[in-house]
Write an enzyme that holds these catalytic residues in place. Structure first.
Site, PDB file in Angstrom:
ATOM      1  N   HIS A 161       0.842  -1.189   0.000  1.00 33.28           N
ATOM      2  CA  HIS A 161       0.000   0.000   0.000  1.00 33.28           C
ATOM      3  C   HIS A 161       0.880   1.244   0.000  1.00 33.28           C
ATOM      4  O   HIS A 161       1.862   1.327   0.735  1.00 33.28           O
ATOM      5  CB  HIS A 161      -0.913   0.004   1.234  1.00 33.28           C
ATOM      6  CG  HIS A 161      -2.135   0.846   1.041  1.00 33.28           C
ATOM      7  ND1 HIS A 161      -2.081   2.223   0.970  1.00 33.28           N
ATOM      8  CD2 HIS A 161      -3.440   0.510   0.895  1.00 33.28           C
ATOM      9  CE1 HIS A 161      -3.302   2.699   0.803  1.00 33.28           C
ATOM     10  NE2 HIS A 161      -4.142   1.675   0.739  1.00 33.28           N
ATOM     11  N   HIS A 162       0.532   2.221  -0.828  1.00 32.52           N
ATOM     12  CA  HIS A 162       1.374   3.405  -0.995  1.00 32.52           C
ATOM     13  C   HIS A 162       1.478   4.233   0.286  1.00 32.52           C
ATOM     14  O   HIS A 162       2.402   5.034   0.436  1.00 32.52           O
ATOM     15  CB  HIS A 162       0.820   4.283  -2.132  1.00 32.52           C
ATOM     16  CG  HIS A 162       1.883   4.998  -2.901  1.00 32.52           C
ATOM     17  ND1 HIS A 162       3.053   5.451  -2.315  1.00 32.52           N
ATOM     18  CD2 HIS A 162       1.960   5.359  -4.212  1.00 32.52           C
ATOM     19  CE1 HIS A 162       3.800   6.048  -3.237  1.00 32.52           C
ATOM     20  NE2 HIS A 162       3.168   5.998  -4.387  1.00 32.52           N
ATOM     21  N   SER A 163       0.564   4.057   1.215  1.00 36.41           N
ATOM     22  CA  SER A 163       0.643   4.816   2.465  1.00 36.41           C
ATOM     23  C   SER A 163       1.853   4.416   3.300  1.00 36.41           C
ATOM     24  O   SER A 163       2.296   5.161   4.174  1.00 36.41           O
ATOM     25  CB  SER A 163      -0.637   4.628   3.289  1.00 36.41           C
ATOM     26  OG  SER A 163      -0.853   3.263   3.579  1.00 36.41           O
TER      27      SER A 163
END
Length: 507
Positions: A161-163
């Site tokens: 996940h890019h977070s």
């Protein structure tokens, strides 16, 4: 599609003491929060091809000793509904078996066909993009596909996940898990840029250049911010055959890649006294021009097809506005060694997301002199270097977030990016051949899924190769392999022109 509401909340049945913030809990940064909104939910996908088959047990053991110890890769994303309802990172024990997947593959169907194997991998990654992530565990997965493709004996697909982090921090974390193939005890090395300073300039000339540079940076930044504001309000790219809709981020995407000889790019760079970024941007502009010319030729019912159209006639409309959203890391790179120490619990390091973005214009058109693409690319990038556009875009995002809330800044960013045509990035990779947990890598191909555009383009260097990665909305760009070929043909055309003029020697 998962939303913020699907995050695993802290157990409110616990005692009050258990529900209080712990010293190890960390709030999400504003950019990380953005990647949790439905409009900007993005995933980083890295495909790694190995020259040998993957051994799942060795991979799991390697993960236990590296990524499973990384603060972000060993944290749950939780929402404290009892207190302030905000999302936080909470440390947890990682069970690597829950993160590694080894699907069963019918190898008989693909034994004699690398094309079928390539298609299987592309289909698998496309389906993986739309598969929901499990928020009850840290937000990353690794899929092992022991299938012989045209470029590797086996493939792993890393989804995160890019977070968890921006492209630079995630790539650095991944490379910190690798070692040099020639020396398994050594971390990979990244190329360093060297700048030659002239000592012949007099002091008054230096002062004048400094003054003029400051004026240029103020003026360029002012113009760039005006264009950014205009894009947010009304200025959008031309509706070309590669321009997606604002809903392209939700579309099912397809990723393809092509391996290019890095030596060819360096030859062009040296001959034209530019940077590798200049060459890649120029090749991209040339390749997009060639591809769009073929698409417009087909649109007009020409039977000649792409090849004849690109060589004989110009079908491109005049005044096309085509821009790329280029994401710029604003945190100084700590180096691979620092990330290796994080996973060895030797140090702490600020990671996560901290980036701004700039809007890069492509001048789409067919040129009589292929070298003009590189010259124009250099002029464009040199001008962008004299601008604080990336820093200002980051600062504006923080201001909007604090003043109007998360959803407002998410809508603003989505609105700006969706009005451009391409997401573009170039990531510097290792200089030598590398191995991941004892598996020698043939290539590393990262990309991002979820951007509100029909085309995402990444260039990734790895050893003696440059990998071109395209992620496309197949409804808009049904032939991404053709676009890859047009990029390669454009590079060869530039290289051949330099060779004919005696500027380089092609062996």
């Amino acid at each position: 599609m998962e939303t913020i509401g699907s995050l695993k909340p802290l157990n409110i049945e616990r005692s009050a003491a258990e529900n209080e913030m712990t010293p190890d809990d960390e709030p999400l940064s504003p950019p990380a929060l953005l990647f949790q909104t439905p409009r900007l939910k993005c995933y980083v996908m890295a495909t790694m091809g190995s020259k040998t088959k993957w051994d799942p047990s060795r991979v799991k053991l390697g993960l236990e000793n590296t990524l499973a110890k990384h603060p972000r890769f060993s944290s749950l994303l939780v929402m404290d509904e009892r207190n302030d309802g905000k999302m936080r990172w909470r440390k947890t024990k990682v069970n690597v078996d829950e993160h590694v997947f080894v699907p069963k593959i019918d190898l008989d169907k693909m034994e004699d066909s690398a094309d079928e194997a390539d298609k299987y991998v592309e289909d698998y990654i496309s389906d993986l993009h739309k598969t929901k992530m499990d928020y009850s565990k840290p937000l990353w997965e690794l899929h092992i596909l022991n299938i012989k493709t045209s470029g590797a004996s086996g493939v792993v697909v890393f989804k995160v996940h890019h977070s968890i982090g921006d492209g630079i921090s995630l790539m650095s974390s991944l490379l910190a898990c690798t070692r040099q193939s020639s020396n398994p005890m050594m971390l990979p090395t990244l190329p360093t840029s060297s700048r030659v300073r002239s000592h012949s300039s007099s002091k008054p000339k230096g002062l004048w250049c400094t003054f003029w540079t400051m004026i240029s940076m103020v003026f360029n930044t002012f113009v760039d911010i005006l264009i950014l504001a205009a894009t947010a309000l009304f200025l959008k790219d031309t509706d070309t055959p590669i321009k997606g809709s604002p809903e392209s981020g939700y579309a099912k995407k397809r990723m393809v890649h092509k391996l290019i000889n890095l030596k060819d790019i360096k030859l062009v760079k040296t001959a034209m006294n530019t940077t590798i970024n200049d060459v890649l941007f120029g090749v991209t502009e040339a390749g997009l021009s060639r591809y769009l010319n073929g698409r417009y030729a087909s649109k007009q019912g020409e039977n000649a097809g792409y090849e004849m159209a690109s060589k004989t006639r110009d079908f491109l409309p005049k005044g096309l506005r085509v821009r790329a959203a280029l994401y710029v890391n604003l945190r100084p790179s700590a180096g691979i060694e620092a990330f290796a120490k994080i996973m060895g619990n030797e140090t702490k390091l600020e990671s996560g997301n901290k980036f701004g973005y700039v809007l890069l214009p492509f001048e789409i058109g067919l040129r009589d002199d292929p070298l003009d693409y590189i010259r124009r690319a250099k002029a464009t990038l040199d001008r962008k270097k004299l601008s604080f556009e990336a820093v200002c875009s980051f600062a504006i995002g923080l201001f909007v977030h604090k003043s109007f809330g998360l959803q407002t800044v998410a809508s603003l960013m989505h609105n700006i990016v969706s009005k451009t045509t391409v997401s573009f990035s170039n990531v510097v990779g290792p200089q030598e051949e590398i191995s991941l947990y004892g598996h020698p890598l043939a290539y590393v191909a990262p990309t991002v899924y979820g951007a509100p555009q029909a085309l995402t383009m990444h260039w990734q260097s790895c050893g003696d190769k440059m990998v071109l990665i395209l992620t496309v909305d197949s409804n808009v760009i049904p032939d991404p392999h053709k676009l890859c070929t047009d990029m390669e043909v454009s590079l060869n055309s530039i290289k051949d022109t330099l060779s004919k003029r005696g500027l380089i020697t092609v062996k």
